[in-house]
Write a protein that holds these residues in place. Sequence first.
Motif, mmCIF file in Angstrom:
data_model
loop_
_atom_site.group_PDB
_atom_site.id
_atom_site.type_symbol
_atom_site.label_atom_id
_atom_site.label_comp_id
_atom_site.label_asym_id
_atom_site.label_seq_id
_atom_site.Cartn_x
_atom_site.Cartn_y
_atom_site.Cartn_z
ATOM 1 N N SER A 237 0.823 -1.197 0.000
ATOM 2 C CA SER A 237 0.000 0.000 0.000
ATOM 3 C C SER A 237 0.865 1.259 0.000
ATOM 4 O O SER A 237 1.827 1.369 0.760
ATOM 5 C CB SER A 237 -0.916 -0.003 1.231
ATOM 6 O OG SER A 237 -1.485 1.262 1.449
ATOM 7 N N LYS B 228 -5.319 4.745 7.226
ATOM 8 C CA LYS B 228 -6.753 4.924 7.072
ATOM 9 C C LYS B 228 -7.411 3.606 6.707
ATOM 10 O O LYS B 228 -6.970 2.920 5.780
ATOM 11 C CB LYS B 228 -7.051 5.969 5.997
ATOM 12 C CG LYS B 228 -8.527 6.274 5.814
ATOM 13 C CD LYS B 228 -8.738 7.319 4.731
ATOM 14 C CE LYS B 228 -10.223 7.594 4.516
ATOM 15 N NZ LYS B 228 -10.448 8.583 3.435
ATOM 16 N N ASP B 229 -8.453 3.262 7.441
ATOM 17 C CA ASP B 229 -9.221 2.059 7.129
ATOM 18 C C ASP B 229 -9.883 2.238 5.770
ATOM 19 O O ASP B 229 -10.628 3.201 5.539
ATOM 20 C CB ASP B 229 -10.281 1.827 8.212
ATOM 21 C CG ASP B 229 -11.045 0.529 8.002
ATOM 22 O OD1 ASP B 229 -10.532 -0.355 7.284
ATOM 23 O OD2 ASP B 229 -12.162 0.404 8.544
ATOM 24 N N GLY B 230 -9.612 1.297 4.861
ATOM 25 C CA GLY B 230 -10.143 1.383 3.504
ATOM 26 C C GLY B 230 -9.112 1.791 2.481
ATOM 27 O O GLY B 230 -9.362 1.685 1.270
ATOM 28 N N ASP B 231 -7.944 2.267 2.903
ATOM 29 C CA ASP B 231 -6.875 2.666 1.993
ATOM 30 C C ASP B 231 -5.739 1.651 2.101
ATOM 31 O O ASP B 231 -4.805 1.809 2.881
ATOM 32 C CB ASP B 231 -6.382 4.067 2.347
ATOM 33 C CG ASP B 231 -5.376 4.601 1.335
ATOM 34 O OD1 ASP B 231 -5.119 3.917 0.330
ATOM 35 O OD2 ASP B 231 -4.849 5.712 1.561
ATOM 36 N N CYS C 54 -6.170 -1.326 3.229
ATOM 37 C CA CYS C 54 -6.537 -2.264 4.277
ATOM 38 C C CYS C 54 -8.031 -2.128 4.534
ATOM 39 O O CYS C 54 -8.639 -1.106 4.195
ATOM 40 C CB CYS C 54 -5.752 -2.006 5.566
ATOM 41 S SG CYS C 54 -6.052 -0.357 6.250
ATOM 42 N N ARG C 55 -8.613 -3.148 5.130
ATOM 43 C CA ARG C 55 -10.028 -3.102 5.451
ATOM 44 C C ARG C 55 -10.317 -3.989 6.649
ATOM 45 O O ARG C 55 -10.076 -5.200 6.596
ATOM 46 C CB ARG C 55 -10.878 -3.547 4.264
ATOM 47 C CG ARG C 55 -12.370 -3.724 4.572
ATOM 48 C CD ARG C 55 -13.006 -2.402 4.953
ATOM 49 N NE ARG C 55 -13.067 -1.478 3.851
ATOM 50 C CZ ARG C 55 -13.482 -0.222 3.946
ATOM 51 N NH1 ARG C 55 -13.834 0.244 5.160
ATOM 52 N NH2 ARG C 55 -13.503 0.565 2.900
ATOM 53 N N TRP C 56 -10.779 -3.358 7.734
ATOM 54 C CA TRP C 56 -11.179 -4.120 8.908
ATOM 55 C C TRP C 56 -12.539 -4.770 8.671
ATOM 56 O O TRP C 56 -13.417 -4.173 8.060
ATOM 57 C CB TRP C 56 -11.232 -3.215 10.134
ATOM 58 C CG TRP C 56 -11.848 -3.868 11.341
ATOM 59 C CD1 TRP C 56 -13.035 -3.565 11.931
ATOM 60 C CD2 TRP C 56 -11.291 -4.970 12.078
ATOM 61 N NE1 TRP C 56 -13.264 -4.391 12.992
ATOM 62 C CE2 TRP C 56 -12.209 -5.267 13.119
ATOM 63 C CE3 TRP C 56 -10.127 -5.721 11.972
ATOM 64 C CZ2 TRP C 56 -11.990 -6.288 14.025
ATOM 65 C CZ3 TRP C 56 -9.911 -6.723 12.890
ATOM 66 C CH2 TRP C 56 -10.821 -7.006 13.899
ATOM 67 N N SER D 139 -13.309 -7.354 6.764
ATOM 68 C CA SER D 139 -13.441 -7.366 5.302
ATOM 69 C C SER D 139 -14.440 -8.387 4.794
ATOM 70 O O SER D 139 -14.816 -8.347 3.620
ATOM 71 C CB SER D 139 -12.066 -7.625 4.668
ATOM 72 O OG SER D 139 -11.532 -8.862 5.118
ATOM 73 N N ARG E 142 -8.375 -7.339 5.722
ATOM 74 C CA ARG E 142 -7.759 -7.438 4.407
ATOM 75 C C ARG E 142 -6.589 -6.465 4.320
ATOM 76 O O ARG E 142 -6.731 -5.276 4.620
ATOM 77 C CB ARG E 142 -8.764 -7.131 3.304
ATOM 78 C CG ARG E 142 -8.176 -7.271 1.904
ATOM 79 C CD ARG E 142 -9.168 -6.861 0.822
ATOM 80 N NE ARG E 142 -8.557 -6.978 -0.483
ATOM 81 C CZ ARG E 142 -7.802 -6.037 -1.063
ATOM 82 N NH1 ARG E 142 -7.562 -4.899 -0.405
ATOM 83 N NH2 ARG E 142 -7.286 -6.208 -2.265
ATOM 84 N N TRP F 205 -14.911 4.269 15.910
ATOM 85 C CA TRP F 205 -14.648 4.308 14.472
ATOM 86 C C TRP F 205 -13.180 3.953 14.251
ATOM 87 O O TRP F 205 -12.286 4.605 14.788
ATOM 88 C CB TRP F 205 -14.967 5.709 13.932
ATOM 89 C CG TRP F 205 -14.441 5.995 12.577
ATOM 90 C CD1 TRP F 205 -14.638 5.275 11.447
ATOM 91 C CD2 TRP F 205 -13.591 7.098 12.208
ATOM 92 N NE1 TRP F 205 -13.974 5.857 10.395
ATOM 93 C CE2 TRP F 205 -13.331 6.970 10.826
ATOM 94 C CE3 TRP F 205 -13.045 8.176 12.916
ATOM 95 C CZ2 TRP F 205 -12.547 7.879 10.134
ATOM 96 C CZ3 TRP F 205 -12.256 9.081 12.223
ATOM 97 C CH2 TRP F 205 -12.007 8.934 10.855
#
Length: 394
Positions: free
Chosen positions: A72, A118-121, A123-125, A127, A138, A156
């Motif tokens: 990333s 940042k969650d979603g950049d 990576c994804r908690w 997922s 992810r 959050w």
Amino acid sequence: MRRSFTFLLRPTRHQEIALAACLEDHRQLYNAALEHRRIAYAKAGVSIRYGDQSPELKHIRGDDPGGQGRWSFSSQQATLRRLDKAFGAFFKRVREGRTPGFPRFKGRGRFDSVEWPKDGDGCRWDSQPEHPTATYVRLLGVGHVRVHQHRPVRGWVKTISVKREGSRWFVVLSCDEVPAEPLPATGASVGIDLGVASLVTTSDGGQVANRRHLAATAGRLAAGQRDLARKKRGSKRRRKAVARVAALHAKVRRQRLDGAHKAALALVRAYDVIAHEDLRITNMTRSASGTVERPGRNVAQKSGLNRSILDAGWGVFLTILADKAESAGRELIAVNPAGTSRTCARCGHCAKDNRVTQAAFACTACGHAAHADVNAAINILRAGLALRQAAQAA
């Protein structure tokens, strides 16, 4: 409030290899950025900052698509910010006249965490929210890694970090807007005295035992260190010996954290106001060895005391206590500890001779006798309540 949640990862063998490769590439990026700064200043007197190095990531990733390009972009920016923070701390120590400690290159095994800002950049908690029984995170270049989620995540999710401790992998979630969980009022106040014989002594006379986890593991650690010293540097057997010693230290750390959490939770549940000593632990555990010209005194005794203080984990306990008190709506008051162990809780007489032994207190003025730590805890409570009243009046 902002809180962190740490969970154990359950990666597959291929995911574990990918995670190790991710750490290694970020370590190399960190070292290359540090070398860039060193050379630029040594050759041209130019100071390189994060804003100068971040734009170069695009070219680095383009030239190495199978290496740096796999991960990333935002996580690599976070690694460069990590180096920038190290230089910021270095210059701050220089300005304050302390030992500077110039940022060092990270060797193998010295770089064990990567952050995604940042969650979603990248990576994804959570997922795979449709999965009925398991939680996944992810990570770009690694895939969906299973998480052992032992408690719910509140607030959050802002940043996600992955760290390696020995052979274990953990994910750390930093969450904003975590709701407070206030406890019902008890109407009780307490002063606590931190010690080595007992971790916590309250003004009510209660005590929390100091488990001395490091001392209990000292024999196994000494054997592991001797075994490590006999191994050839760079060999596979040495890496295994290093892992065994690191696993022992990690176990001691987890035991100390567990004890601190339990002791702090019991205090927060029982009392509305908690007064404690405002300790300067760094100064208290400073070495007494001195210099060649002016050698210190009682160096061996001071070294043993330092080890006992650090083994008790006062700093860890106070940090956890502050977090739990904030979440539960309790009031925590830090008190100057000067004279609290020598002052009589009954008449207020302060003298060195009042402290007969480590555990016994006998006032030379009024004859009041008590446990020394309980006497100190009562003085701490009174000082804390006085500070509270002064703050309310102001």
